[in-house]
Every structure is written in C-alpha cells, then in structure tokens.
Design a protein around this motif. Structure first.
Motif, mmCIF file in Angstrom:
data_model
loop_
_atom_site.group_PDB
_atom_site.id
_atom_site.type_symbol
_atom_site.label_atom_id
_atom_site.label_comp_id
_atom_site.label_asym_id
_atom_site.label_seq_id
_atom_site.Cartn_x
_atom_site.Cartn_y
_atom_site.Cartn_z
ATOM 1 N N VAL A 192 0.859 -1.179 0.000
ATOM 2 C CA VAL A 192 0.000 0.000 0.000
ATOM 3 C C VAL A 192 0.899 1.234 0.000
ATOM 4 C CG1 VAL A 192 -1.766 1.282 1.257
ATOM 5 C CG2 VAL A 192 -1.803 -1.237 1.249
ATOM 6 N N PRO A 193 0.849 2.063 -1.043
ATOM 7 C CA PRO A 193 1.752 3.211 -1.126
ATOM 8 C C PRO A 193 1.676 4.137 0.085
ATOM 9 C CG PRO A 193 0.732 2.824 -3.252
ATOM 10 C CD PRO A 193 0.050 1.899 -2.287
ATOM 11 N N ALA A 194 0.476 4.392 0.579
ATOM 12 C CA ALA A 194 0.342 5.295 1.724
ATOM 13 C C ALA A 194 0.998 4.708 2.964
ATOM 14 C CB ALA A 194 -1.135 5.587 1.997
ATOM 15 N N THR A 195 0.920 3.399 3.115
ATOM 16 C CA THR A 195 1.573 2.736 4.241
ATOM 17 C C THR A 195 3.079 2.856 4.132
ATOM 18 O OG1 THR A 195 -0.263 1.178 4.464
ATOM 19 C CG2 THR A 195 1.842 0.537 5.432
ATOM 20 N N ALA A 196 3.603 2.645 2.927
ATOM 21 C CA ALA A 196 5.042 2.779 2.714
ATOM 22 C C ALA A 196 5.522 4.193 3.029
ATOM 23 C CB ALA A 196 5.383 2.409 1.271
ATOM 24 N N GLU A 197 4.749 5.184 2.603
ATOM 25 C CA GLU A 197 5.121 6.576 2.877
ATOM 26 C C GLU A 197 5.141 6.857 4.372
ATOM 27 O OE1 GLU A 197 3.696 11.137 1.703
ATOM 28 O OE2 GLU A 197 2.511 9.400 1.052
ATOM 29 N N ALA A 198 4.148 6.313 5.098
ATOM 30 C CA ALA A 198 4.095 6.514 6.544
ATOM 31 C C ALA A 198 5.277 5.850 7.237
ATOM 32 C CB ALA A 198 2.780 5.982 7.097
ATOM 33 N N ILE A 199 5.650 4.667 6.771
ATOM 34 C CA ILE A 199 6.805 3.972 7.343
ATOM 35 C C ILE A 199 8.069 4.807 7.164
ATOM 36 C CG2 ILE A 199 8.344 1.992 6.985
ATOM 37 C CD1 ILE A 199 5.816 0.325 6.381
ATOM 38 N N ILE A 200 8.286 5.293 5.953
ATOM 39 C CA ILE A 200 9.481 6.098 5.683
ATOM 40 C C ILE A 200 9.498 7.347 6.547
ATOM 41 C CG2 ILE A 200 10.665 7.483 3.932
ATOM 42 C CD1 ILE A 200 9.680 5.388 1.859
ATOM 43 N N ASN A 201 8.362 8.003 6.675
ATOM 44 C CA ASN A 201 8.296 9.225 7.474
ATOM 45 C C ASN A 201 8.604 8.948 8.946
ATOM 46 O OD1 ASN A 201 7.697 10.894 5.316
ATOM 47 N ND2 ASN A 201 5.478 10.685 5.561
ATOM 48 N N ARG A 202 8.075 7.853 9.488
ATOM 49 C CA ARG A 202 8.352 7.539 10.894
ATOM 50 C C ARG A 202 9.842 7.242 11.094
ATOM 51 N NH1 ARG A 202 3.662 4.290 10.503
ATOM 52 N NH2 ARG A 202 4.892 2.372 10.703
ATOM 53 N N CYS A 203 10.422 6.494 10.174
ATOM 54 C CA CYS A 203 11.837 6.138 10.317
ATOM 55 C C CYS A 203 12.745 7.343 10.101
ATOM 56 C CB CYS A 203 12.192 5.014 9.342
ATOM 57 S SG CYS A 203 11.393 3.437 9.730
ATOM 58 N N ALA A 204 12.322 8.266 9.242
ATOM 59 C CA ALA A 204 13.116 9.468 8.987
ATOM 60 C C ALA A 204 13.190 10.377 10.207
ATOM 61 C CB ALA A 204 12.554 10.226 7.794
ATOM 62 N N ALA A 205 12.314 10.173 11.182
ATOM 63 C CA ALA A 205 12.410 10.936 12.420
ATOM 64 C C ALA A 205 13.707 10.620 13.162
ATOM 65 C CB ALA A 205 11.203 10.652 13.313
ATOM 66 N N PHE A 206 14.270 9.445 12.912
ATOM 67 C CA PHE A 206 15.534 9.046 13.539
ATOM 68 C C PHE A 206 16.729 9.345 12.643
ATOM 69 C CE2 PHE A 206 12.149 6.385 15.230
ATOM 70 C CZ PHE A 206 12.310 6.599 16.588
ATOM 71 N N TYR A 207 16.565 9.147 11.348
ATOM 72 C CA TYR A 207 17.620 9.416 10.373
ATOM 73 C C TYR A 207 16.983 10.187 9.209
ATOM 74 C CZ TYR A 207 20.011 5.558 12.797
ATOM 75 O OH TYR A 207 20.576 4.730 13.736
ATOM 76 N N PRO A 208 17.078 11.516 9.184
ATOM 77 C CA PRO A 208 16.425 12.293 8.125
ATOM 78 C C PRO A 208 16.839 11.886 6.719
ATOM 79 C CG PRO A 208 17.128 13.730 9.912
ATOM 80 C CD PRO A 208 17.699 12.374 10.209
ATOM 81 N N GLU A 209 18.055 11.354 6.575
ATOM 82 C CA GLU A 209 18.518 10.972 5.249
ATOM 83 C C GLU A 209 17.719 9.809 4.660
ATOM 84 O OE1 GLU A 209 21.695 9.341 8.202
ATOM 85 O OE2 GLU A 209 20.162 10.915 8.116
ATOM 86 N N LEU A 210 16.970 9.094 5.485
ATOM 87 C CA LEU A 210 16.143 8.001 4.963
ATOM 88 C C LEU A 210 14.977 8.526 4.130
ATOM 89 C CD1 LEU A 210 16.012 5.624 8.073
ATOM 90 C CD2 LEU A 210 17.300 5.281 5.956
ATOM 91 N N ARG A 211 14.587 9.772 4.344
ATOM 92 C CA ARG A 211 13.441 10.319 3.624
ATOM 93 C C ARG A 211 13.709 10.399 2.119
ATOM 94 N NH1 ARG A 211 9.596 12.742 6.305
ATOM 95 N NH2 ARG A 211 11.026 13.347 7.984
ATOM 96 N N THR A 212 14.979 10.582 1.761
ATOM 97 C CA THR A 212 15.324 10.704 0.338
ATOM 98 C C THR A 212 16.138 9.508 -0.162
ATOM 99 O OG1 THR A 212 17.270 12.023 0.964
ATOM 100 C CG2 THR A 212 15.259 13.213 0.379
ATOM 101 N N ALA A 213 16.262 8.468 0.650
ATOM 102 C CA ALA A 213 17.009 7.283 0.221
ATOM 103 C C ALA A 213 16.276 6.581 -0.925
ATOM 104 C CB ALA A 213 17.190 6.325 1.390
ATOM 105 N N GLU A 214 17.045 6.017 -1.843
ATOM 106 C CA GLU A 214 16.446 5.312 -2.976
ATOM 107 C C GLU A 214 15.679 4.088 -2.503
ATOM 108 O OE1 GLU A 214 17.775 2.834 -7.004
ATOM 109 O OE2 GLU A 214 19.300 3.771 -5.720
#
Length: 316
Positions: free
Chosen positions: A236-258
């Motif tokens: 589910v794309p929205a779920t994937a986006e939410a996962i990335i956003n939560r994890c980026a709270a710890f490592y901001p560079e994950l928000r733009t990781a490939e």
C-alpha cells in the motif's frame, strides 16, 4: 529416525538442522522456500520482548540467542551482534530481562530527549544472506528439500516416515484444523543504505505506530505494520510513505534514500506458539511447531531444539 518436516520457512529449516545434527534423516516438503517465504520478509532482529512471554518462550529465545552468537562467528551466515535500541515516547520503566541479557541506558545524546528506552547487544539477522545460508546448511547436512508441494493431510504425509513435524505457519489453519491461527499482515520498505548510517537496530513504539530500522549488507529495512486479520499481499503506497516518514524521524537521510523494493508478508499469528506432540497419525508421532507470530527468528533455534527433545523422548 526418518523425519518429514512440512514447511520451509525459518522454523522448518532450523528444525531440520537440529534433527540432522542429531543424526536423523530429514526431508522437507514446502510450498515455498527462500527467498519466497514469510521469513524472508521479516525485519529479523532478536526480540527481547520474547523473554517476557512466559517460561517456555523465554527458554526458546535464550537458546536462540546463544545459537546466533555462535553463527555470528561464521561471516557467510549473515549474523551480527549489534546494539539494539528499544524506544517509546510514553512513560517507561526498563524491563528486567534477567542476567543473560545486559540492559543498558540509551547512549547519551543518541536520540531526541522525548525518547525513553533501553539498549541491548543482540543478534541482527541479515535475512537475504541468512536464509539462503540456512537452506544450504540444511542441504549440506544431508537434508532433502522439495518445494512447490502443499500437503493437505498429516495422515497422508506421515506414510513412510518415523516422525512428522508440522512447521506450516498459517497453513496450520487447514492442515491441523487450528482455527486459532490469524494472519498478521506486515509491510516493509527496502532502501539503499545512506553513507554513514550506524549499524545498530532502532525499534520504536508510539501511538502513531511501530518503527524499526534494520541496516543490512545490501540495504536498510524499514518497517513496520501489524495488520491483524488482513490478507492482502499488495504493498500500500500510503503505508510505505508513513513507514518512511516515521523512520526518517531518527535518520532524516532516509526520507530521500532510494527505494529498492516493497515487500509484504503474512505473519503466522496465534495466541501462543504451538509446540507439542499431536495425536499420532497411522502410528507416526507428529510434533506441531508453528504460530510464532512476528518473532519466528527469535524463537527458531530454541523451538528446533525442543522438537529434537520431544522426538528423542518419543523414540525412547
């Protein structure tokens, strides 16, 4: 003893390994094998919560911990002992995990002050490396592994074998008539590892959901989701986006990781693990070993050793 194991995930393979090491002849029949099992989707890090699940789960988890410590000395196995940080933004008291696992305070300055929790050194399982290694290990010990086969009857499966071990996970709902099985949908995002990302595992629980960050040799696994009763295997794309956003709270560079891949798996949920002798089918002992939920890797080697003990007892 000539034993048949039904199921080719981490539970079936570790059970096969322990029986083969004890000198038994083992065949595995599975619908799927690595890399297409639920165990291949897992964010596989050893879970300290298993120690709080009762005496049996505690014993299995600690036995698995020791097994993984040994495997960490084999580079090709994909096991490493790393710092694992368990976090929450709620009021928190560190659990007493016992003398076997040292609980430490979070590293000073490592996380935003709103986070509370603890740190342990624990096994991190690099699943894309570990699962193929485990399959090769079983075959190297003499195990016969056949995939693409789905058993429909324990009684029929037992013909010609001295024992059958049911490691079918969710398949036990039909194969063993266990209506207590519940699918727990998980979804993860695999991203390219940013330069300088620490090796340690981060696992956080908040009202917004669960977050885990598992750096591996070829990627970083980001999670997670617990969809009780859900069976869709489509990301589910929205779920994937939410996962990335939560994890980026710890490592901001994950928000733009490939983003390399999205994966979905159905965990074999059950109120408790079923690890017990069943009714003999055609005189053949049957041991059930399934229902490990989200901690199959954590319990795998301990449960495999328990199966070996049960079959040794029945043989005597």
């Amino acid at each position: 003893m000539k034993a048949l194991i039904i199921g080719g995930g981490v539970i079936g393979l570790t059970t096969a390994a322990r029986l083969l090491e004890a000198g038994h002849a083992v065949s595995i029949v599975a619908r799927d094998i690595t890399p297409e099992t639920t165990s291949d989707v897992a964010a596989a890090f050893w879970s300290p919560g298993a120690l709080l699940g009762g005496p049996a789960a505690r014993a299995w988890a600690l036995e698995s911990f020791r097994a993984f410590e040994g495997l960490a000395t084999i580079p090709e196995a994909g096991i490493a002992i790393v710092d694992q940080h368990t976090l929450t933004d709620e009021p928190f008291v560190a659990p007493g995990l016992g003398p076997e696992v040292l609980v430490r305070d979070l590293p000073p300055g490592r996380f935003d002050p709103r986070w509370r929790g603890f740190t342990i050194a624990a096994p991190r399982i690099d699943v894309p490396v570990y699962m193929p290694w485990l399959l090769a290990h079983v075959r190297g010990l003499g195990g016969d592994v056949r995939s693409g086969e789905a058993m429909t009857s324990l009684e029929d499966a037992s013909a010609g074998y001295g024992a059958v071990v049911n490691c079918t996970g969710l398949g036990a709902a039909s194969l063993a008539g266990d209506q207590g099985m519940t699918p727990i949908r998980g979804q993860v995002v695999l991203v390219r590892r940013p330069a300088g990302l620490p090796d340690d595992v981060v696992h956080a629980e908040t009202n917004a959901g669960t977050s885990y960050i598992v750096p591996r040799s070829g990627d970083v696994l980001l999670g997670g989701v617990y969809g009780y009763g859900e069976i869709s295997l489509d990301p589910v794309p929205a779920t994937a986006e939410a996962i990335i956003n939560r994890c980026a709270a710890f490592y901001p560079e994950l928000r733009t990781a490939e983003v390399l891949r999205h994966r979905v798996g159905l965990r074999p949920g059950r109120q408790t693990v079923r690890l017990q002798k069943g009714q003999p089918a055609n005189g053949t002992p049957i041991v059930h070993n399934y229902g490990h939920g989200s901690i199959g890797h954590t319990l795998s080697w301990g449960c495999a050793a328990e199966v070996r003990r049960l079959l040794t007892t029945s043989a005597n």
